[in-house]
Every structure is written in C-alpha cells, then in structure tokens.
Design a protein around this motif. Structure first.
Motif, PDB file in Angstrom:
ATOM      1  N   LEU A   1       0.797  -1.343  -0.014  1.00  0.00           N
ATOM      2  CA  LEU A   1      -0.017  -0.093  -0.098  1.00  0.00           C
ATOM      3  C   LEU A   1       0.965   1.253   0.082  1.00  0.00           C
ATOM      4  N   GLY A   2       0.881   2.003  -0.971  1.00  0.00           N
ATOM      5  CA  GLY A   2       1.547   3.362  -1.044  1.00  0.00           C
ATOM      6  C   GLY A   2       2.648   3.032  -2.218  1.00  0.00           C
TER       7      GLY A   2
ATOM      8  N   GLY B   1       7.869   2.560  -2.672  1.00  0.00           N
ATOM      9  CA  GLY B   1       6.970   1.585  -2.495  1.00  0.00           C
ATOM     10  C   GLY B   1       6.925   0.852  -3.992  1.00  0.00           C
ATOM     11  N   SER B   2       6.673   1.698  -4.823  1.00  0.00           N
ATOM     12  CA  SER B   2       6.641   1.077  -6.399  1.00  0.00           C
ATOM     13  C   SER B   2       8.001   0.114  -6.707  1.00  0.00           C
ATOM     14  N   ASN B   3       9.258   0.691  -6.291  1.00  0.00           N
ATOM     15  CA  ASN B   3      10.347   0.029  -6.390  1.00  0.00           C
ATOM     16  C   ASN B   3      10.344  -1.139  -5.697  1.00  0.00           C
TER      17      ASN B   3
ATOM     18  N   ASN C   1      17.721   1.777  -4.203  1.00  0.00           N
ATOM     19  CA  ASN C   1      18.034   0.693  -3.156  1.00  0.00           C
ATOM     20  C   ASN C   1      16.684  -0.257  -3.029  1.00  0.00           C
ATOM     21  N   ALA C   2      15.718   0.271  -2.936  1.00  0.00           N
ATOM     22  CA  ALA C   2      14.472  -0.727  -3.055  1.00  0.00           C
ATOM     23  C   ALA C   2      14.428  -1.394  -4.171  1.00  0.00           C
TER      24      ALA C   2
ATOM     25  N   LEU D   1      10.083  -7.183  -6.168  1.00  0.00           N
ATOM     26  CA  LEU D   1       9.535  -8.250  -5.763  1.00  0.00           C
ATOM     27  C   LEU D   1       8.822  -9.107  -6.964  1.00  0.00           C
ATOM     28  N   ARG D   2       8.520  -8.425  -7.989  1.00  0.00           N
ATOM     29  CA  ARG D   2       7.798  -9.035  -9.234  1.00  0.00           C
ATOM     30  C   ARG D   2       9.080  -9.548 -10.060  1.00  0.00           C
TER      31      ARG D   2
END
Length: 282
Positions: A5-6, A11-13, A122-123, A18-19
C-alpha cells in the motif's frame, strides 16, 4: 500473497523488485494510476484498499505519515485476513508506532514498524537497511523475509518504537548534514570558489573520517583541554557571517550555530573545546 500500500518512489520500486523475483503482489495507491502503472510488471492493482489486502498474508506500507497510515489501515481492516502481519516502512512518530503496535495486537493482528535507510534505487536493487525492534519472536520469524528486500536488517532490541527513534535520528542527521552542505556551497559561490575546486578539496581532505573521533569528544563530558577553543571557533564563524554579508550570500544554518556558540560563551565556556556546545545533549 503480499499486498503493498503506497506506490510512491520507494513503494513502487519495492514492488518491482518483488516482481523480479516472481512474488505475487497486490497493490493500492490513493492516486490509482500509480498502482495500475505497476501492472506492467505483473502486479495486480486495486482501486479499493480493502480489496487490495484481501487474501494477503503480509501487508507492507510505504505511506506519508502517522495520520495517513492510520486512515489507510482503518479502511483496509475489513479486507484483512486472520493472522496477517502489517509491516510498515513509513517514517512516523515513535508514539504512533507504539500505539499502532498495541492497537492492532488488540484487534488480532501483528503490526511491525520497519522503517528504512534506503532510497528508491536501493528498493529496486534490494540494498540498504531496514530497522526493526520490539517482539523478538516476530522479528525472528520475519527477519529472513525482510533481508531479501534489503541488504541489511538492523535489530534494535525489544523496545517497541526504538527502531522508529533510530530512523528519526538518522534522518535528522542527514537533514542537518545536507543543510550544512547547502550553506557550504552558498558560501563557496559567494567567494567565487568553483564546484570543481570544492570536489578537489573534499576528494583530498575527508572530514567524514573525523566523525567517530568528533562524536567521542563531544560525548566525553571533558572539554577543558581544547584542540579548538570555542572563542576561536566563534571568531571563524563571525568571519563566515561577515563574508556572507559582503557577498549577499544567504546562510541557513550558520547563524543559528553562532547564536548557540554565543550562549555557551556567555556561560563561561569560551576557553573550552568548542564541542562543549553538546554538553547539555548528553
């Protein structure tokens, strides 16, 4: 299943990373287009936050602040499945993190505040640091998962809210450091010192190497054997301010430091090491 969420830059990275590992992710964002943009990477976007968390064993949050976290979680609550864990990466207040931990435990869910020292890149690369504290059984269970999202998990012990405080401390340092650099650049511009010359100076002289010794000196409680007297440091600070005045150069941080130096000189510490200005902080 994971819900995120967010969908800001961080968050998008996280979701993209994860994908890349083929982890199924359900996403939601207040501005729906930011969530639907991640469907390109295989995430499933939802317009309603309760629908986004339905069926998810883990719910990650990267939101703005305490009030946003509370609002979004309250709206998500009808969709939460029993036994789900809420892992919140939002930078919040210490009190807010403690209150949410207790509130969601009373409602039958685990809430773990896990703020981060990392930027969007980094994310995406799963590098940086995630900070945790609190229930060590919960942390032990989820630390391996968090470690896959980042290069390092920093565990600050059993005190709920300690990780939150450490995150705020780190951000305060970064903001202070950056504001000081802004003053440095502004001062250099006023003296017609080029960026190349600044880079050459700091490429040769590395003040970051002084940090551990400076911190030790500041927190020692002993200032009577100065390596740089407060009076002399204040004299130099006066030169900074005068040069800035002559060149009409704005300084944000240095005037406040001068005021603090004057306060300690008035208290009789002018001949002490200038790090005495930290005396009341320890």
């Amino acid at each position: 299943m994971i819900a995120f969420l967010g969908m800001g830059l961080l968050g998008s990275n996280f979701v993209r990373a994860l994908r890349q590992k083929d982890v199924p992710v359900q996403v939601w964002n207040r501005t729906a287009s930011k969530a639907t943009a991640l469907e390109t990477y295989g995430a499933k976007a939802f317009s309603e936050v309760a629908a986004a968390v339905a069926g998810a064993q883990r719910i990650h949050l990267t939101l703005k602040d305490d009030s946003t976290v509370d609002e979004v979680l309250d709206k998500a609550a009808p969709g939460l499945q029993a036994g789900a864990i809420i892992i919140d990466h939002t930078t919040t207040s210490v009190a807010g993190a403690i209150e949410r931990t207790q509130k969601w435990q009373e409602r039958g869910f685990t809430y773990l505040h896990a703020p981060v020292f990392m930027g969007p890149q980094n994310a995406l690369e799963s590098t940086g640091s995630i900070l945790v504290s609190g229930d060590q059984q919960v942390i032990s269970e989820y630390e391996p998962i968090l470690a896959t999202m980042t290069g390092k998990v920093l565990n600050f012990g059993e005190s709920t809210g300690k990780a939150t405080g450490m995150k705020l401390l780190g951000n305060l340092f970064l903001i202070t450091f950056t504001a000081g650099l802004a003053d440095t650049l502004s001062f250099a511009k006023g003296l017609d010192i080029s960026l190349d010359e600044i880079n050459a100076l700091f490429g040769t002289w590395n003040p970051a190497a002084m940090l551990p010794a400076r911190l030790k000196r500041m927190t020692s409680g002993h200032y009577s054997d100065p390596s740089w007297e407060l009076n002399m440091a204040r004299k130099d600070t006066g030169i900074f301010l005068e040069e800035a005045r002559k060149t009409n150069t704005p300084l944000a941080v240095i005037p406040a430091i001068a005021t603090e130096m004057d306060r300690w000189i008035a208290k009789g510490h002018g001949n002490d090491d200038w790090t005495v200005i930290a005396k009341d902080s320890i």
